[in-house]
Design a protein around this motif. Sequence first.
Motif, mmCIF file in Angstrom:
data_model
loop_
_atom_site.group_PDB
_atom_site.id
_atom_site.type_symbol
_atom_site.label_atom_id
_atom_site.label_comp_id
_atom_site.label_asym_id
_atom_site.label_seq_id
_atom_site.Cartn_x
_atom_site.Cartn_y
_atom_site.Cartn_z
ATOM 1 N N UNK B 146 0.825 -1.203 0.000
ATOM 2 C CA UNK B 146 0.000 0.000 0.000
ATOM 3 C C UNK B 146 0.857 1.248 0.000
ATOM 4 N N UNK B 147 2.055 1.129 -0.577
ATOM 5 C CA UNK B 147 2.934 2.281 -0.640
ATOM 6 C C UNK B 147 3.705 2.528 0.647
ATOM 7 N N UNK B 148 3.479 1.713 1.675
ATOM 8 C CA UNK B 148 4.185 1.918 2.947
ATOM 9 C C UNK B 148 5.298 0.896 3.118
ATOM 10 N N UNK B 149 6.404 1.361 3.630
ATOM 11 C CA UNK B 149 7.514 0.461 3.916
ATOM 12 C C UNK B 149 7.129 -0.439 5.088
ATOM 13 N N UNK B 150 7.504 -1.711 4.998
ATOM 14 C CA UNK B 150 7.070 -2.652 6.017
ATOM 15 C C UNK B 150 8.152 -2.879 7.059
ATOM 16 N N UNK B 151 7.731 -2.869 8.315
ATOM 17 C CA UNK B 151 8.645 -3.145 9.404
ATOM 18 C C UNK B 151 7.823 -3.715 10.528
ATOM 19 N N UNK B 152 7.928 -5.012 10.818
ATOM 20 C CA UNK B 152 8.834 -5.972 10.206
ATOM 21 C C UNK B 152 8.379 -6.394 8.806
#
Lengths: 1002, 1002
Positions: B146-152
């Motif tokens: 969704x365009x967001x960087x994933x962490x974790x």
Amino acid sequence: MDFQQVIMRLNEFWAEHGCLLWQPYNVQVGAGTMNPATALRVLGPEPWNVAYVEPSVRPDDGRYGDNPNRWQQFYQYQVILKPDPGNPQELFLDSLRVLGIDTSAHDVRFVEDNWESPALGDWGLGWEVWLDGQEITQFTYFQQAGGLELDPVSVEITYGLERIAMVLQGVHGIPDIRWEGDVTYGDVHLRGEIEHCTYNFEVADVDNLRGMYDLCEAEASHALERGLVLPAHDYVLKCSHIFNVLDARGAVGVTERARYFARMRKLAREIAELYVKQREELGFPLRAKFSVATPKVEPVPLHYGVPLPSPSQPDGRDAFDLLLEIGSEELPVGDVDRALVQLRERMPEGLAEARLAYEDLRVVGTPRRLVAYVRGVAARQRELERVIKGPPSRVAYDEAGNPTRAAVGFARSHGVGLSQLITRSIDGKDYVVAVARDEGRDASVVLAEMLPRVLGALHFPLSMRWNASGASYSRPLRWLVALLDDVVLPLEYAGVRSGRASRGIRTLNAPELPIGQASDYFGIMEGAGIMLDTADREASILRQAQVLAAEVKGEVPEDAELLRELANLVEYPLPIRGSFEDEYLRLPEEVLLAVMRKHQRYLPVVRAGKLLPYFVAVGNGQSLDVDAVRRGNEEVLRARYADAAYFYREDTERPLEAYTPRLATLTFQEQLGSVLDKVKRLERLVSGLCQVLDLSPDQTVAALRAASLCKSDLVTKLVVELTSLQGQMGGHYAELAGESAEVAQAIAEHYLPRFMGDRLPEGMAGVVVGLADRIDTLVGLFAVGIRPSGAADPWGLRRAALGTIQLLVGKGVSLAVPRALSMAGEVLPVEVGEELLGEVFEFIKRRYRRWLLDSGLRYDMVDAVLAERGHDPALASHTLEAFAPWLEKSFWDGMLDSYARCVRITRDLETVHVVDESRFVEPISQDLYEIYGFVARRVHAHPTIDTLFRGILELKPFVTEFFDRVLVMSEDTELRQNRLGLLQAIGDLPKGIADLTVMEGF
Amino acid sequence: MDFQQVIMRLNEFWAEHGCLLWQPYNVQVGAGTMNPATALRVLGPEPWNVAYVEPSVRPDDGRYGDNPNRWQQFYQYQVILKPDPGNPQELFLDSLRVLGIDTSAHDVRFVEDNWESPALGDWGLGWEVWLDGQEITQFTYFQQAGGLELDPVSVEITYGLERIAMVLQGVHGIPDIRWEGDVTYGDVHLRGEIEHCTYNFEVADVDNLRGMYDLCEAEASHALERGLVLPAHDYVLKCSHIFNVLDARGAVGVTERARYFARMRKLAREIAELYVKQREELGFPLRAKFSVATPKVEPVPLHYGVPLPSPSQPDGRDAFDLLLEIGSEELPVGDVDRALVQLRERMPEGLAEARLAYEDLRVVGTPRRLVAYVRGVAARQRELERVIKGPPSRVAYDEAGNPTRAAVGFARSHGVGLSQLITRSIDGKDYVVAVARDEGRDASVVLAEMLPRVLGALHFPLSMRWNASGASYSRPLRWLVALLDDVVLPLEYAGVRSGRASRGIRTLNAPELPIGQASDYFGIMEGAGIMLDTADREASILRQAQVLAAEVKGEVPEDAELLRELANLVEYPLPIRGSFEDEYLRLPEEVLLAVMRKHQRYLPVVRAGKLLPYFVAVGNGQSLDVDAVRRGNEEVLRARYADAAYFYREDTERPLEAYTPRLATLTFQEQLGSVLDKVKRLERLVSGLCQVLDLSPDQTVAALRAASLCKSDLVTKLVVELTSLQGQMGGHYAELAGESAEVAQAIAEHYLPRFMGDRLPEGMAGVVVGLADRIDTLVGLFAVGIRPSGAADPWGLRRAALGTIQLLVGKGVSLAVPRALSMAGEVLPVEVGEELLGEVFEFIKRRYRRWLLDSGLRYDMVDAVLAERGHDPALASHTLEAFAPWLEKSFWDGMLDSYARCVRITRDLETVHVVDESRFVEPISQDLYEIYGFVARRVHAHPTIDTLFRGILELKPFVTEFFDRVLVMSEDTELRQNRLGLLQAIGDLPKGIADLTVMEGF
């Protein structure tokens, strides 16, 4: 057991039993039934066993996650068994045991619940399965899908996974279900549930959704034109979901709903037909497949077409006992009674026809078995002598007394020897007769023929087919016990053969109960914990329920109907008292009772007429774990009350009138506008009616206010959910909102009477609003071309017409119906001509006439009065009341004839002759005219039946003398016309009261 | 194993490993990724382990059920592990074994495949997992959603259930898969597959679908406005599906696609952001949940933040061997090479910086391990002497030679005794200096610091994060071996600690391989069936492949790139020859090769330049079951070829020109119309260009026909599927349709050049069509406001500009670009003004300039020529070729200066003075003017660089003398103006050739 383990276990179970495991559908559906694995595969002759999970979406059921067991989305586990394997209930119960449910401790019940999807043209008969009062499964024999009759019938089992998981885990609400490890159902779904509710109830854009609906429908049609079943089906599913959201959004009126349903049904039917055609073209490729794995509980084998053994019976006895036990899956409560009534009639009839003497017959039954026990059946039929009339003796014998050829021929043709011919006198003349003697057959042979006929003659309002025998019955018939003392009587019905094996109560897992001989039966049943007689069960329930109620210082109010229902839901009643939270007592009592009685069939507990927070549920069987069953039932009621409380709270946040504007979103009928439009019309119509009916200013004010508010409760949540509370809740909410008692009462009452024999409104305001409502409906719907047709009256026009009549007659309100209709016509948004008004009036009058006739009145009297006073039913009714006694009088015929003489001679005249008193020549004419004058004045002053008939009676001797002495048809024109004029005047006396010319004997 | 058992086993497996079992979504999705259980749950910090089946719908992949393993609907099995458990590949391989796949006999491979969903703003790095060449699973480390960087980061495992079932059951096509008992996948789904294909490709109404899309989008926005994540998500999924159908229907052009993607991406991003916000508000409730069950294969434990032990090293040795093995999940082939190159640079650099002497370094690697082996590393660092400059001697010591306070301060501040200060001469002056001596530390200590830096410095075009260390690498790093002889060197990188345990080859289930001491390493690897050196693997493949080819009398053509790729895909190459059906040889060879090379990485087998029906696949490991692997690979190629053949057959049913009208359904760009509109423009533009370029009538006819047909293959199925074949297939189809060779060639060639260094069209028709195509695109897109921005150039405008230049220059076609642009502008459906044309021309010129500079030309020369000849790139190019040698001449500067003198003095004049020969008074003026006359006539006749420069050279002595003798700025106006006029004329000589005033030195 985790939620996901429940699914895994069910998958394993049904896979082991030969089911193909399927997946949820990738289009939003309201139920697993809509998945093509059911919707389409149940069509046509191919076998199909399938099981799958289905996330089911029902926007309307959304409660923002507040209700412990009702969410707008939940998981079904769907099983289809096609054809019926013969023991689907046992398979289902096995599957519950696999999940760890002890079916002897928990109350598992099959409660009639027939299923219908008007949107898709599907229906079936079956049950909801209750587990301790909680509906956990829907079990249906699918009879029709997509408008097509199904052959073979499919068994559909639809588990409610959440509810089962709640029971297994002992948790109190959906969000608390453990899905996997620590993770709960709430963790996974609660937020989405709330969001979907918000969207469905508050956000969805009605125009956009309507647009989507139309586009999906268009695409479904495109696909159909190209013969594409699945793409079309997908789009119909989309239509259905969109419709459901529109509905939840409160944007679908009654008509519009019907129209949407019709559109979807049409597509569904086309799809079904196309599918079947397609399968046929493919050669029904699944026919050879689906070998169902042997289930753990063997079904009774079916024997289509294999000849039965010959009946035999106990040797050397003159009489013996016949036991017939018809075992079936759970019959609907009403059908138990119906079947018993029929058996009590048919068995004696059948035995009589069969010429079998017997001592006595006992017919008893439970939901699972109907029992006819005939004591002392004769071992053989009664002997029968049949006398056959032959030729006259003088023809049959010659003068020497020897038989002629005629006698020989007669004897031969009836298979008797000449010596057996005897002479009898018949109607004073001698004839030769032959006497054929039927010595009768063994009872076993006769009963083996007769009993299947008795079975086949049992009929039910809704019957079903379930197997290839094509036989129909209320629910699948699964076993037959037929014994003559200790000998099995060979019978076959619906593919089931008789034997001596009965079955026990479900709670004890329905063990086989072999019946050694007929007379052991009742003892065995009692020993197996089955109470065979409905009356015993009723009495037992009542006795125990009162004891339970007394323990909390309460009592159970009388409710014969509910008691009978409860008795017919079980084979052994075990009343159990449960309680609910006091806080719910704050809800209106009608709501509490409606929920308890209708949804759960609980007996309420009252003290001094007020509800206590207790109820009595009735379990099935002695072995139940009372605490577990109580807990389960309490959970269910708690959820139901939570639901009602939620609605009530929401509804009462605003005064009733605040709901009125939202009526604009409820379409009444497309051309007639919204329900709000209707309310606006009612206000004007009520205003007019108040004037016409000359109501007091207070009454008028109340009626007008009630008219404005009478429909507002339709958009309150509680009424949306429990439609039966419409009006009642409106009245209640009106009171809470500070409306006057009269207004509140009128709102509550304006739907009365709802059925024949229902009570009528007490206040005039309610009467007037009720009249206006019905008249508006009648004229309006007729004006847009809606009529009842055949048995179909989806708009309830007949009920509206009859309700109008009941109101007018019952409340003695004199009203010229045509005038009221015309007033209604004036405020409608569509053209209403004279002809149409006439048609509506005729329609109402026909309903009125039918009602009058049904109440036993003579049709000629009814027609006579309606002809003159049909426009004013109250008046007509009074008139008829007065009329009836006259028909009983000894002088009635003479009186009528006297009047008739006056009319008959003048009937065909085209001119009305004016009487010139001075021209009467004979005294009798003058006398007659004078008496006529007195009578006429009285009748005109008091145009009642009694004045009229007394007048005619008074005139009678003069009329007689007049005709005796006077030749009416004189050649003198003036004289003749003056005499005719007098008779015409007499003939006109009943005008406006009754048309006596239609009376019998006229 | 039945199809449904595969699912049940996977459910059991993943449930045992702590996954929540989820259900397929009830909205049509293209992949399990779109199910909110993935799409949303991967966002934010909460853990989430889930597994579920997902029926995935990709309309475009439909083949009417004809293709053995490609259907528009199929079942994915989706697993999400969040966070990465540390051993997801091992878990996955375990799950394959649970399904009964012997991973030592079958070739299971992790082949780079990065995943991106432009529509939803998602991407991740990972592999497709091959089973004997068949893609059975997609394995991805999700980096963004969704365009967001994933962490974790989440691990996503997507099994293709049909392909797995086909392998398990040994069946050759999806329809033959046994679903349950006798019932096949075909029984269940084939008919629906065909229907959906028919609907998607032929029936779906484009306008209706567009309408639905808009409505769904509007509802998604409504839901978002109210903060409703899931309802919005559902609608976006619906948009996505509708888009996919539109796309399959051939109704989405390039621009429109981009626009649709942008719309969906915007919504997806808003949803993702809203979801994360929502979870945060809820307090991330899942944080404490999801205790993952212990997997069977333990991951290497991670030790964030726990201190490492101190390094130690073997006692009593001067030098030892260093082994560093970096073990990871399979690196992309390109990254193996990249990493080796970097290691070969960084290790020596690092060792040098670390002052560690060594004998030699060997760097080798496979997809799973990078190895640096340093022989003979010195046990300690080289000693180091560091000289620090202090104050001048005269300041540091007093006259008595005693240290001053300055010296004392300096010594103290550097920690040396005064006695250690010495005097050195620096730049001819004496200073006091301190000498610090670093005696060096143990190699172990130094290496323990250095090696993690070397690791951290490795970089890749696409790197990923996978665990909480936040470290990034090409793929997850899973183990480190670091040994100094027999002593473990303690290192930590990305949470992984070094040890002595290496791992074996996947095919043997990657057993642990303990390395006793560094020098054992290569032997152990060889023993474990691992070939460490890429060159060895390449050689081995080539040798064996040639042998296999020779066995069928063929050979494997050289293909260094593919060979390298193959070598870097395996740790031990096992070439296996497979065959395919002769019938496929009827397909165009480029198609066969494209499929073999690109999709499957097979080496083709040819004989005398013609393809044979064989291929060589390269397996990984010696233990493989060659027959099984061959069979699998043959199946795959068969399916691929069946697909291609299907397309080819469909495509060739009609002549190429029959496809042209369907171009109307492909939008080129919303305002610029369809691709058909573009083709119509190209016809007119090509016609104009042929005239301008003075093409022969034959060439013109061919070019015009080619223009009409050049885009028609875009709607043929093969090109829709394999876009890389565009043009090529068009040419081929044109030939089949009987078009002339020139036309076919022009169609095939008009996309050339596709990249820098690509070949150019051979025929002029292709050149002209190619020019027209690019110019139309450039002017058109600029006209509607589209420009490249930053690195983004989604429309390939830069490539179009450069292609135009390459064509003109490469083919030596002289064309006035502004004129061509203006011609293009005339046929466009939008307003094209002068200013815009100027802008486009500048854009092209900039690209040209950049190209020229990149090719190493001097910027001033480039600017000089472009200023005068930039409009005609071919001319400019010739000019620059001629110009360059002049810059090398010794006299260049003088010559330029001589010219400059003429210009500098006249540059600012506003008037052009006309020369009057008779007014020159000095002879040198007359001479100069005369020479100028000769030169000018030559230059005008031949306006080349050579004529020009030779002329200037010729003028140079006269110019010098002129300035020496003549005072240009005479007070006599007429005289002055005449002289200036002469200089102006000389200054104008380069006009139209080059602007020399921009040259350096001017």
